[in-house]
Motif scaffolding. Structure first.
Motif, PDB file in Angstrom:
ATOM      1  N   PRO A  23      42.597  33.863  42.897  1.00  0.00           N
ATOM      2  CA  PRO A  23      43.471  34.666  42.058  1.00  0.00           C
ATOM      3  C   PRO A  23      43.226  34.352  40.601  1.00  0.00           C
ATOM      4  CG  PRO A  23      44.680  32.889  43.138  1.00  0.00           C
ATOM      5  CD  PRO A  23      43.351  32.969  43.780  1.00  0.00           C
ATOM      6  N   ALA A  24      43.191  35.374  39.758  1.00  0.00           N
ATOM      7  CA  ALA A  24      42.930  35.157  38.338  1.00  0.00           C
ATOM      8  C   ALA A  24      44.183  34.634  37.654  1.00  0.00           C
ATOM      9  CB  ALA A  24      42.487  36.470  37.705  1.00  0.00           C
ATOM     10  N   TRP A  25      44.040  33.536  36.973  1.00  0.00           N
ATOM     11  CA  TRP A  25      45.128  33.007  36.167  1.00  0.00           C
ATOM     12  C   TRP A  25      44.763  33.274  34.712  1.00  0.00           C
ATOM     13  CZ3 TRP A  25      44.775  27.751  39.099  1.00  0.00           C
ATOM     14  CH2 TRP A  25      45.405  27.894  40.347  1.00  0.00           C
ATOM     15  N   PRO A  26      45.712  33.736  33.974  1.00  0.00           N
ATOM     16  CA  PRO A  26      45.367  34.118  32.602  1.00  0.00           C
ATOM     17  C   PRO A  26      44.750  32.972  31.808  1.00  0.00           C
ATOM     18  CG  PRO A  26      47.761  34.092  32.982  1.00  0.00           C
ATOM     19  CD  PRO A  26      47.104  33.965  34.305  1.00  0.00           C
ATOM     20  N   GLU A  27      45.206  31.762  32.034  1.00  0.00           N
ATOM     21  CA  GLU A  27      44.734  30.664  31.197  1.00  0.00           C
ATOM     22  C   GLU A  27      43.340  30.156  31.551  1.00  0.00           C
ATOM     23  OE1 GLU A  27      47.130  30.656  33.382  1.00  0.00           O
ATOM     24  OE2 GLU A  27      47.642  28.648  34.152  1.00  0.00           O
ATOM     25  N   HIS A  28      42.806  30.597  32.673  1.00  0.00           N
ATOM     26  CA  HIS A  28      41.479  30.132  33.057  1.00  0.00           C
ATOM     27  C   HIS A  28      40.540  31.312  33.286  1.00  0.00           C
ATOM     28  CE1 HIS A  28      43.029  26.116  33.589  1.00  0.00           C
ATOM     29  NE2 HIS A  28      43.944  26.550  34.419  1.00  0.00           N
ATOM     30  N   GLY A  29      39.274  31.111  33.013  1.00  0.00           N
ATOM     31  CA  GLY A  29      38.292  32.144  33.307  1.00  0.00           C
ATOM     32  C   GLY A  29      38.102  32.250  34.812  1.00  0.00           C
ATOM     33  N   SER A  30      37.480  33.315  35.223  1.00  0.00           N
ATOM     34  CA  SER A  30      37.261  33.471  36.651  1.00  0.00           C
ATOM     35  C   SER A  30      36.086  34.396  36.909  1.00  0.00           C
ATOM     36  CB  SER A  30      38.509  34.037  37.325  1.00  0.00           C
ATOM     37  OG  SER A  30      38.661  35.401  36.993  1.00  0.00           O
ATOM     38  N   VAL A  31      35.498  34.251  38.060  1.00  0.00           N
ATOM     39  CA  VAL A  31      34.507  35.229  38.500  1.00  0.00           C
ATOM     40  C   VAL A  31      34.703  35.471  39.987  1.00  0.00           C
ATOM     41  CG1 VAL A  31      32.947  33.436  37.590  1.00  0.00           C
ATOM     42  CG2 VAL A  31      32.100  35.009  39.293  1.00  0.00           C
ATOM     43  N   GLY A  32      34.569  36.716  40.327  1.00  0.00           N
ATOM     44  CA  GLY A  32      34.754  37.116  41.722  1.00  0.00           C
ATOM     45  C   GLY A  32      33.935  38.355  41.996  1.00  0.00           C
ATOM     46  N   VAL A  33      34.097  38.879  43.148  1.00  0.00           N
ATOM     47  CA  VAL A  33      33.415  40.141  43.447  1.00  0.00           C
ATOM     48  C   VAL A  33      34.455  41.134  43.932  1.00  0.00           C
ATOM     49  CG1 VAL A  33      31.300  38.975  44.096  1.00  0.00           C
ATOM     50  CG2 VAL A  33      32.951  39.578  45.866  1.00  0.00           C
ATOM     51  N   ASP A  34      34.032  42.369  43.991  1.00  0.00           N
ATOM     52  CA  ASP A  34      34.959  43.403  44.425  1.00  0.00           C
ATOM     53  C   ASP A  34      35.016  43.405  45.952  1.00  0.00           C
ATOM     54  OD1 ASP A  34      36.481  45.585  44.856  1.00  0.00           O
ATOM     55  OD2 ASP A  34      35.383  46.888  43.480  1.00  0.00           O
ATOM     56  N   ASP A  35      35.781  42.455  46.463  1.00  0.00           N
ATOM     57  CA  ASP A  35      35.830  42.262  47.912  1.00  0.00           C
ATOM     58  C   ASP A  35      36.351  43.486  48.644  1.00  0.00           C
ATOM     59  OD1 ASP A  35      35.118  39.405  48.495  1.00  0.00           O
ATOM     60  OD2 ASP A  35      36.683  39.070  46.997  1.00  0.00           O
ATOM     61  N   GLU A  36      37.379  44.076  48.096  1.00  0.00           N
ATOM     62  CA  GLU A  36      38.014  45.152  48.825  1.00  0.00           C
ATOM     63  C   GLU A  36      37.074  46.349  48.955  1.00  0.00           C
ATOM     64  OE1 GLU A  36      42.062  45.797  47.848  1.00  0.00           O
ATOM     65  OE2 GLU A  36      42.213  47.627  49.052  1.00  0.00           O
ATOM     66  N   THR A  37      36.406  46.698  47.883  1.00  0.00           N
ATOM     67  CA  THR A  37      35.461  47.803  47.951  1.00  0.00           C
ATOM     68  C   THR A  37      34.335  47.507  48.933  1.00  0.00           C
ATOM     69  OG1 THR A  37      35.933  48.381  45.658  1.00  0.00           O
ATOM     70  CG2 THR A  37      33.898  49.239  46.600  1.00  0.00           C
ATOM     71  N   GLY A  38      33.855  46.282  48.882  1.00  0.00           N
ATOM     72  CA  GLY A  38      32.797  45.903  49.821  1.00  0.00           C
ATOM     73  C   GLY A  38      33.267  46.029  51.261  1.00  0.00           C
ATOM     74  N   ALA A  39      34.463  45.540  51.494  1.00  0.00           N
ATOM     75  CA  ALA A  39      35.006  45.591  52.850  1.00  0.00           C
ATOM     76  C   ALA A  39      35.184  47.047  53.293  1.00  0.00           C
ATOM     77  CB  ALA A  39      36.335  44.850  52.898  1.00  0.00           C
ATOM     78  N   ARG A  40      35.656  47.879  52.366  1.00  0.00           N
ATOM     79  CA  ARG A  40      35.821  49.301  52.691  1.00  0.00           C
ATOM     80  C   ARG A  40      34.479  49.907  53.105  1.00  0.00           C
ATOM     81  NH1 ARG A  40      40.358  52.230  51.305  1.00  0.00           N
ATOM     82  NH2 ARG A  40      38.975  54.027  51.503  1.00  0.00           N
ATOM     83  N   ALA A  41      33.447  49.586  52.346  1.00  0.00           N
ATOM     84  CA  ALA A  41      32.123  50.145  52.651  1.00  0.00           C
ATOM     85  C   ALA A  41      31.687  49.743  54.055  1.00  0.00           C
ATOM     86  CB  ALA A  41      31.108  49.664  51.620  1.00  0.00           C
ATOM     87  N   ALA A  42      31.936  48.493  54.388  1.00  0.00           N
ATOM     88  CA  ALA A  42      31.552  48.021  55.719  1.00  0.00           C
ATOM     89  C   ALA A  42      32.299  48.795  56.803  1.00  0.00           C
ATOM     90  CB  ALA A  42      31.840  46.529  55.849  1.00  0.00           C
ATOM     91  N   ALA A  43      33.587  48.929  56.589  1.00  0.00           N
ATOM     92  CA  ALA A  43      34.401  49.600  57.596  1.00  0.00           C
ATOM     93  C   ALA A  43      34.042  51.087  57.691  1.00  0.00           C
ATOM     94  CB  ALA A  43      35.877  49.417  57.263  1.00  0.00           C
ATOM     95  N   GLU A  44      33.882  51.718  56.540  1.00  0.00           N
ATOM     96  CA  GLU A  44      33.491  53.138  56.532  1.00  0.00           C
ATOM     97  C   GLU A  44      32.212  53.334  57.353  1.00  0.00           C
ATOM     98  OE1 GLU A  44      35.157  55.565  55.181  1.00  0.00           O
ATOM     99  OE2 GLU A  44      36.019  54.996  53.230  1.00  0.00           O
ATOM    100  N   HIS A  45      31.288  52.439  57.146  1.00  0.00           N
ATOM    101  CA  HIS A  45      30.004  52.528  57.838  1.00  0.00           C
ATOM    102  C   HIS A  45      30.204  52.526  59.351  1.00  0.00           C
ATOM    103  CE1 HIS A  45      25.814  51.824  58.831  1.00  0.00           C
ATOM    104  NE2 HIS A  45      26.099  50.655  59.386  1.00  0.00           N
ATOM    105  N   LEU A  46      30.981  51.590  59.812  1.00  0.00           N
ATOM    106  CA  LEU A  46      31.206  51.482  61.249  1.00  0.00           C
ATOM    107  C   LEU A  46      31.949  52.717  61.766  1.00  0.00           C
ATOM    108  CD1 LEU A  46      29.881  49.005  62.132  1.00  0.00           C
ATOM    109  CD2 LEU A  46      32.060  47.797  62.209  1.00  0.00           C
ATOM    110  N   VAL A  47      32.962  53.118  61.041  1.00  0.00           N
ATOM    111  CA  VAL A  47      33.758  54.271  61.470  1.00  0.00           C
ATOM    112  C   VAL A  47      32.886  55.528  61.484  1.00  0.00           C
ATOM    113  CG1 VAL A  47      35.679  55.780  60.843  1.00  0.00           C
ATOM    114  CG2 VAL A  47      35.958  53.297  60.749  1.00  0.00           C
ATOM    115  N   ALA A  48      32.063  55.674  60.465  1.00  0.00           N
ATOM    116  CA  ALA A  48      31.198  56.860  60.396  1.00  0.00           C
ATOM    117  C   ALA A  48      30.237  56.899  61.582  1.00  0.00           C
ATOM    118  CB  ALA A  48      30.418  56.858  59.090  1.00  0.00           C
ATOM    119  N   LEU A  49      29.898  55.734  62.086  1.00  0.00           N
ATOM    120  CA  LEU A  49      28.997  55.698  63.246  1.00  0.00           C
ATOM    121  C   LEU A  49      29.746  56.054  64.528  1.00  0.00           C
ATOM    122  CD1 LEU A  49      26.924  52.458  62.482  1.00  0.00           C
ATOM    123  CD2 LEU A  49      26.014  54.790  62.654  1.00  0.00           C
ATOM    124  N   GLY A  50      31.043  56.089  64.432  1.00  0.00           N
ATOM    125  CA  GLY A  50      31.831  56.483  65.602  1.00  0.00           C
ATOM    126  C   GLY A  50      32.660  55.370  66.224  1.00  0.00           C
TER     127      GLY A  50
END
Lengths: 356, 356
Positions: free
Chosen positions: A154-181
């Motif tokens: 979690p980003a705290w204002p007083e400290h720097g942070s780096v992360g990735v867009d986990d939710e979008t990535g997860a969505r892409a994975a799920a979409e892929h599986l769902v699209a396959l049926g």
DNA sequence: CCAGTTTAGCAAACCGGTTTAGGCAACTCT
DNA sequence: AGAGTTGCCTAAACCGGTTTGCTAAACTGG
């Protein structure tokens, strides 16, 4: 020949032997231009014959700098190293620390306490990886006297942070599986087996799960707590997770794993169950570690720039260290994820497809 | 509200605020039984409100102990972490350091110099991994003032060491391939790409190569310098090694890889060349990392107790630290290796067998 | 009540360096 | 020759703790 125990020579020994002051010796090592050519080299020569080396701890104390940064993880080191994600991340931070001449200290809970571990650590700053907001000792980190960069937390204002867009990535994975049926899904989470009432949406696991679930919801697919199993982010962890789910009666055609290591374990576990991947079971990983190209079949997975993440974290930290103390180190950097389709995913087998 | 910059409170601040001496504060933290109940807790309370924590560097200096050990490798950290062998080894040492409350510092060459890196490292002892006798800076390690344990390196009488029986392991691997009927062999070494005139028999690579060669010699099989290719101990390294050998005109039916990571890469490389493993190409690895069971086909490999190696090294080092200085730390421990046959090896394909 | 022992806490030395402020010669300039 | 520089080096303070005597007070026993 004296029989006195060989003490490590100290600066005063060199000074006496060379007939100069302690300061002169110090200058000879740190700013030789402040001494005459001859004096400097004479001192250095004496130091060499005595085998003198400045004591690093004394030096640290005097200059109030350790030239070392720490990588802190809330899990025991032995556990952390079991996850192949970590060495890759460490590679990233090591690249920049090596380059900038900084040392690297690994900090893990000391007899179960993060606070104690931090108090003992002689570092100028800390990269924190994999801390959950719910961790009982977060406060000891927030209140740290040294600069801190949070990674995948979690980003705290007083400290720097780096992360990735986990939710979008997860969505892409799920979409892929769902699209396959696929409609019968299983999520393999990567949390260490700490008992948590529920997955905080703050953590990596929570964010990814939210991504999976939002896609599921869009398509009227059930993805409740009973379809989520967690284990360590290792081969064995993934294998066990699938077998456990299977023996609980779940019959997924598609698995959403939150790490490549677990995904590889799932593939192997499927094999033990007599399932062909991807014909009988599709699995998509997360991370895109090098190994994902080398397992069979090559893994469909969500790529995240793991090494870069380490580099960025280290860079942000070193930046904070070189800025005047108190200046805001609070840059928050979010890196991108993207789905990489390889060969561990395919449409579900006939019976399942018919059902869907 | 003062606008003075917030200095980190030091022991004197606590002492003044609590109306006691510095010593009392120190005692409150380190040997509270030397103080009355009330005084001790009052001091601790004052310390807490002030946010005081003993400065770890100052403490190190005073007690002349860092409670930290180093893992030193002659390669840059980023390179070291790329080899999956390493995290496993680190797991081993971390297990015992975690248990004993020691910190873990990773030491790698500072701007190319091991000596400089060691001078800067604040550790009580060092585990050295993967050092070759021919390394230009061995001396700076031999002359180190702190206890040193060598891993996979030439045994020096004055330092303890732990290694494995590389040559026997290598022999087992080669015997296995030869017994299956292979006569066209390729060795994939794991040295970092340093230019060495030849492989010193002192190093890991040298010892394993000697094992391979002695078996080859027993059976009249040629295994000259041209049949040895080296690369990093990574997936990519192994893949490249095979492709390079292939494009050089070599047509091995059996590959002896000195690491599992490289072996996995070789399997993948073979796939690219249209070779089925093990039908067209047999490969045997070295290490028996967890991943070797999870690639396809599961890897035939020489098991070595990597994690145990780390544990033993750490234990030996900690033992040396707790012994009176100067006492011989020179225990040399050799662990066993054994061949694990899985499914990446089989008799050579017909044409080759006919030839053999 | 007094000698002997504990108890509680302090002052000062120490760990081993760095760094600031200045001293003393030798040199330059007028 | 005297004032101002410059070059080389030193003394002393400092970084922030721990630890070793030691003292003064409180307690113990005869």
């Amino acid at each position: 020949m004296s029989n006195a125990p060989v003490r490590r020579p100290r600066i005063a020994d060199v000074a006496r032997e060379a007939g100069v002051s302690k300061s002169a010796v110090s200058f000879a090592f740190n700013s030789p231009q402040r001494l005459s050519q001859e004096t400097a080299s004479r001192i250095l020569a004496v130091a060499a014959t005595l085998g003198y080396r400045p004591h690093p701890v004394a030096r640290m104390l005097a200059v109030r700098q350790t030239t070392t940064i720490g990588i802190l993880s809330p899990q025991p080191l032995a556990q952390v190293f079991a996850n192949p994600f970590f060495p890759l991340f460490a590679q990233g931070v090591a690249t920049v620390t090596d380059d900038r001449g900084f040392g690297l200290l690994f900090i893990s809970p000391l007899h179960g306490s993060l606070r104690r571990a931090m108090e003992r650590a002689t570092v100028d700053g800390i990269v924190v990886i994999g801390l959950e907001e719910s961790h009982p000792e977060v406060e000891s980190i927030r209140g740290s006297h040294v600069p801190v960069i949070l990674v995948d937390a979690p980003a705290w204002p007083e400290h720097g942070s780096v992360g990735v867009d986990d939710e979008t990535g997860a969505r892409a994975a799920a979409e892929h599986l769902v699209a396959l049926g696929h409609r019968e899904l299983l999520v393999v989470g990567v949390e260490p087996p700490t008992a948590m009432a529920d997955f905080s949406p703050e953590g990596v696991t929570g964010r990814r799960l939210a991504g999976y679930r939002s896609v599921a919801a869009d398509h009227g697919i059930e993805l409740g707590r009973d379809r989520v199993v967690v284990g360590p982010a290792t081969f064995e962890g993934g294998e066990q997770s699938l077998l456990r789910a299977w023996s609980d009666g779940l019959r997924p055609t598609g698995v959403l794993a939150m790490s490549d290591a677990a995904a590889a374990g799932v593939v192997q576990g499927g094999r033990h169950l007599g399932l062909k991947v991807p014909d009988d079971l599709s699995v998509v990983g997360f991370d895109d570690l090098p190994l994902s190209r080398f397992i069979d079949p090559p893994l469909t997975t969500v790529h995240q720039p793991v090494r870069l993440k380490g580099e960025e974290a280290a860079r942000l930290l070193l930046l904070a260290l070189s800025s005047p103390p108190g200046s805001p180190s609070g840059e928050h950097r979010i890196l991108e994820t993207r789905l990489v389709v390889r060969r561990s995913t395919a449409p579900p087998p006939e019976p399942a497809r018919a059902r869907g």
